[in-house]
Design a protein around this motif. Structure first.
Motif, PDB file in Angstrom:
ATOM      1  N   ALA A  85      -5.559   5.409   1.970  1.00  0.00           N
ATOM      2  CA  ALA A  85      -5.486   3.111   0.950  1.00  0.00           C
ATOM      3  C   ALA A  85      -5.965   2.554   1.500  1.00  0.00           C
ATOM      4  O   ALA A  85      -5.893   1.536   3.013  1.00  0.00           O
ATOM      5  CB  ALA A  85      -4.052   2.889   1.050  1.00  0.00           C
ATOM      6  N   ILE A  92       5.659  -1.133   1.703  1.00  0.00           N
ATOM      7  CA  ILE A  92       6.068   0.298   1.410  1.00  0.00           C
ATOM      8  C   ILE A  92       5.754   1.029   0.495  1.00  0.00           C
ATOM      9  O   ILE A  92       6.669   1.586   0.323  1.00  0.00           O
ATOM     10  CB  ILE A  92       5.556   0.266   3.210  1.00  0.00           C
ATOM     11  CG1 ILE A  92       4.108  -0.595   3.942  1.00  0.00           C
ATOM     12  CG2 ILE A  92       4.712   1.850   2.900  1.00  0.00           C
ATOM     13  CD1 ILE A  92       4.667  -0.896   5.291  1.00  0.00           C
ATOM     14  N   ASP A  93       4.883   1.406  -0.298  1.00  0.00           N
ATOM     15  CA  ASP A  93       4.960   2.805  -1.057  1.00  0.00           C
ATOM     16  C   ASP A  93       4.530   4.125  -0.435  1.00  0.00           C
ATOM     17  O   ASP A  93       3.788   4.732   0.090  1.00  0.00           O
ATOM     18  CB  ASP A  93       3.701   2.877  -2.724  1.00  0.00           C
ATOM     19  CG  ASP A  93       4.324   4.029  -3.204  1.00  0.00           C
ATOM     20  OD1 ASP A  93       5.058   4.650  -2.702  1.00  0.00           O
ATOM     21  OD2 ASP A  93       3.317   4.026  -3.698  1.00  0.00           O
ATOM     22  N   ASP A 151       4.473   6.993   0.695  1.00  0.00           N
ATOM     23  CA  ASP A 151       4.390   9.665  -0.379  1.00  0.00           C
ATOM     24  C   ASP A 151       4.995  10.177   0.813  1.00  0.00           C
ATOM     25  O   ASP A 151       4.184  10.588   1.803  1.00  0.00           O
ATOM     26  CB  ASP A 151       2.936   9.577  -0.713  1.00  0.00           C
ATOM     27  CG  ASP A 151       3.179  10.363  -0.624  1.00  0.00           C
ATOM     28  OD1 ASP A 151       3.638  10.944  -1.410  1.00  0.00           O
ATOM     29  OD2 ASP A 151       1.930  10.414  -1.875  1.00  0.00           O
ATOM     30  N   VAL A 193      -2.755   9.086   3.479  1.00  0.00           N
ATOM     31  CA  VAL A 193      -3.021   8.638   2.462  1.00  0.00           C
ATOM     32  C   VAL A 193      -4.065   7.977   2.937  1.00  0.00           C
ATOM     33  O   VAL A 193      -4.131   7.153   3.817  1.00  0.00           O
ATOM     34  CB  VAL A 193      -1.910   7.872   2.343  1.00  0.00           C
ATOM     35  CG1 VAL A 193      -2.000   6.302   1.484  1.00  0.00           C
ATOM     36  CG2 VAL A 193      -0.963   8.665   1.791  1.00  0.00           C
ATOM     37  N   CYS A 208      10.197   9.187   7.251  1.00  0.00           N
ATOM     38  CA  CYS A 208       9.232   8.319   5.577  1.00  0.00           C
ATOM     39  C   CYS A 208      11.039   7.939   5.478  1.00  0.00           C
ATOM     40  O   CYS A 208      10.553   7.063   4.381  1.00  0.00           O
ATOM     41  CB  CYS A 208      10.112   9.514   5.211  1.00  0.00           C
ATOM     42  SG  CYS A 208       7.659  10.332   5.557  1.00  0.00           S
ATOM     43  N   ARG A 235       0.810  -1.726  -0.151  1.00  0.00           N
ATOM     44  CA  ARG A 235       0.035  -0.316  -0.211  1.00  0.00           C
ATOM     45  C   ARG A 235       0.834   1.333  -0.252  1.00  0.00           C
ATOM     46  O   ARG A 235       2.044   1.070   0.432  1.00  0.00           O
ATOM     47  CB  ARG A 235      -1.015  -0.265   1.046  1.00  0.00           C
ATOM     48  CG  ARG A 235      -2.048  -0.583   1.192  1.00  0.00           C
ATOM     49  CD  ARG A 235      -2.990  -0.863   2.763  1.00  0.00           C
ATOM     50  NE  ARG A 235      -3.495  -1.735   3.176  1.00  0.00           N
ATOM     51  CZ  ARG A 235      -4.987  -2.219   2.716  1.00  0.00           C
ATOM     52  NH1 ARG A 235      -5.460  -1.084   1.914  1.00  0.00           N
ATOM     53  NH2 ARG A 235      -5.639  -3.329   2.703  1.00  0.00           N
ATOM     54  N   ARG A 236       0.639   2.696  -0.692  1.00  0.00           N
ATOM     55  CA  ARG A 236       0.903   3.699   0.072  1.00  0.00           C
ATOM     56  C   ARG A 236       0.556   4.168   1.077  1.00  0.00           C
ATOM     57  O   ARG A 236      -0.449   4.122   1.549  1.00  0.00           O
ATOM     58  CB  ARG A 236       0.012   4.360  -1.511  1.00  0.00           C
ATOM     59  CG  ARG A 236       1.290   5.914  -1.353  1.00  0.00           C
ATOM     60  CD  ARG A 236      -0.191   6.470  -2.808  1.00  0.00           C
ATOM     61  NE  ARG A 236       0.244   8.481  -2.349  1.00  0.00           N
ATOM     62  CZ  ARG A 236      -0.516   8.868  -2.346  1.00  0.00           C
ATOM     63  NH1 ARG A 236      -2.218   7.970  -2.444  1.00  0.00           N
ATOM     64  NH2 ARG A 236      -0.883   9.793  -1.887  1.00  0.00           N
TER      65      ARG A 236
END
Length: 113
Positions: free
Chosen positions: A92, A81-82, A84, A90, A71, A62-63
């Motif tokens: 998701a 994990i994406d 951002d 976010v 981060c 997931r993002r």
């Protein structure tokens, strides 16, 4: 804390912590999330609470976002994990993550964060 097999939750919100590594070492918390999360309509984290969601496997593929200063660590610790880093939150579904807003240091001083 045991979870009744029929217990349902609307929303589980996981707060962050300044010393997230100490919190992650408390395996009972991660285990609770692993069992409770599927019974919730949605799961959410504030700031570094995303680390707990990640440890419980809820963010795989997931993002997501976490505390702005964490981060890079988050991305290296959880490569599936994406991350951002530019997002404030976010969504998701069924998991939501949010970061702590970075304060303008020129306005609040060098200790702001």
């Amino acid at each position: 804390m045991a979870i009744d097999q029929f217990q349902k939750f609307d929303t589980i919100i996981v707060p962050g912590a300044l010393d997230i590594e100490t919190v992650l070492a408390k395996q009972g918390l991660v285990e609770w999330l692993e069992h409770a999360a599927p019974r919730a309509r949605r799961n959410a984290s504030v700031c570094a609470g995303a680390f707990l969601l990640a440890e419980a496997g809820l963010l795989d593929g997931r993002r997501a976002v976490t505390h702005w200063a964490m981060c890079d660590l988050f991305g290296s610790k959880y490569p599936t994990i994406d991350v951002d880093a530019d997002a404030i939150f976010v969504r998701a579904d069924p998991v939501w993550t949010s970061r702590c807003q970075r304060r303008d240091r020129s306005r609040f001083g060098a200790g702001a964060g």
